[in-house]
Design a protein around this motif. Sequence first.
Motif, PDB file in Angstrom:
ATOM      1  N   MET A   1       0.984  -1.165  -0.028  1.00  0.00           N
ATOM      2  CA  MET A   1      -0.009  -0.047   0.056  1.00  0.00           C
ATOM      3  C   MET A   1       0.815   1.179  -0.013  1.00  0.00           C
ATOM      4  SD  MET A   1      -3.206   0.773   2.345  1.00  0.00           S
ATOM      5  CE  MET A   1      -4.167  -0.579   1.246  1.00  0.00           C
ATOM      6  N   LYS A   2       0.651   2.335  -0.757  1.00  0.00           N
ATOM      7  CA  LYS A   2       1.151   3.657  -1.037  1.00  0.00           C
ATOM      8  C   LYS A   2       0.962   4.465  -0.089  1.00  0.00           C
ATOM      9  CE  LYS A   2       2.861   6.587  -4.794  1.00  0.00           C
ATOM     10  NZ  LYS A   2       2.570   7.253  -5.756  1.00  0.00           N
ATOM     11  N   ALA A   3       1.799   5.411   0.523  1.00  0.00           N
ATOM     12  CA  ALA A   3       1.575   6.476   1.307  1.00  0.00           C
ATOM     13  C   ALA A   3       0.881   7.562   0.553  1.00  0.00           C
ATOM     14  CB  ALA A   3       2.888   6.850   2.091  1.00  0.00           C
ATOM     15  N   LEU A   4      -0.041   8.130   1.026  1.00  0.00           N
ATOM     16  CA  LEU A   4      -0.764   9.564   0.404  1.00  0.00           C
ATOM     17  C   LEU A   4       0.262  10.632   0.603  1.00  0.00           C
ATOM     18  CD1 LEU A   4      -4.318   8.705   1.468  1.00  0.00           C
ATOM     19  CD2 LEU A   4      -3.086   8.304  -0.673  1.00  0.00           C
ATOM     20  N   SER A  70      -1.454   5.548  11.161  1.00  0.00           N
ATOM     21  CA  SER A  70      -0.652   5.556  10.195  1.00  0.00           C
ATOM     22  C   SER A  70       0.018   4.219   9.727  1.00  0.00           C
ATOM     23  CB  SER A  70       0.666   6.514  10.458  1.00  0.00           C
ATOM     24  OG  SER A  70       1.403   5.742  11.322  1.00  0.00           O
ATOM     25  N   THR A  71       0.221   3.855   8.459  1.00  0.00           N
ATOM     26  CA  THR A  71       0.535   2.763   8.098  1.00  0.00           C
ATOM     27  C   THR A  71       2.209   2.396   8.242  1.00  0.00           C
ATOM     28  OG1 THR A  71      -1.498   2.818   6.748  1.00  0.00           O
ATOM     29  CG2 THR A  71       0.375   1.031   6.290  1.00  0.00           C
ATOM     30  N   ALA A  74       4.137   1.442   5.125  1.00  0.00           N
ATOM     31  CA  ALA A  74       4.151   2.360   3.951  1.00  0.00           C
ATOM     32  C   ALA A  74       4.972   3.784   4.114  1.00  0.00           C
ATOM     33  CB  ALA A  74       2.683   2.651   3.493  1.00  0.00           C
ATOM     34  N   THR A  78      -2.243   6.017   4.609  1.00  0.00           N
ATOM     35  CA  THR A  78      -2.846   5.489   3.325  1.00  0.00           C
ATOM     36  C   THR A  78      -4.028   5.338   3.414  1.00  0.00           C
ATOM     37  OG1 THR A  78      -2.660   3.148   4.432  1.00  0.00           O
ATOM     38  CG2 THR A  78      -0.582   3.678   3.329  1.00  0.00           C
ATOM     39  N   GLU A  79      -4.894   4.788   2.550  1.00  0.00           N
ATOM     40  CA  GLU A  79      -6.292   4.866   2.291  1.00  0.00           C
ATOM     41  C   GLU A  79      -6.781   3.877   3.620  1.00  0.00           C
ATOM     42  OE1 GLU A  79      -8.454   6.304   0.418  1.00  0.00           O
ATOM     43  OE2 GLU A  79      -7.171   7.200  -1.001  1.00  0.00           O
ATOM     44  N   LYS A  80      -5.886   2.887   3.946  1.00  0.00           N
ATOM     45  CA  LYS A  80      -6.372   1.787   4.956  1.00  0.00           C
ATOM     46  C   LYS A  80      -6.542   2.672   6.402  1.00  0.00           C
ATOM     47  CE  LYS A  80      -5.416  -2.602   6.132  1.00  0.00           C
ATOM     48  NZ  LYS A  80      -4.719  -3.790   5.799  1.00  0.00           N
TER      49      LYS A  80
END
Length: 93
Positions: A1-4, A70-71, A74, A78-80
């Motif tokens: 999953m990519k960080a925003l 936070s993730t 990533a 992220t969206e998560k």
Amino acid sequence: MKALSEKQIIEKLKEFEGWDYYEGALHTIFEFEDFKEAFSAMTRIAFEAEKLQHHPEWSNVYNSLEIYLSTHDADGVTEKDFELAKIIDELIG
């Protein structure tokens, strides 16, 4: 999953009342009537976080619950994190 990006995070936060972007994470504080209510909310959140396999960083002092999302994989938000924030708002709201 990519960080925003920070810009993406700030834009998405417009949909979330009471949340901000602080120290690289989504952040909020909830106040409850007493410790029992705060702990009950934490328990409900814990079950949903476990389903998502995404767990908050949080602290509880008496009737206050502070949450950071936070993730770590990533190295950012992220969206998560937004998905869990939405679930938390639905549980608490």
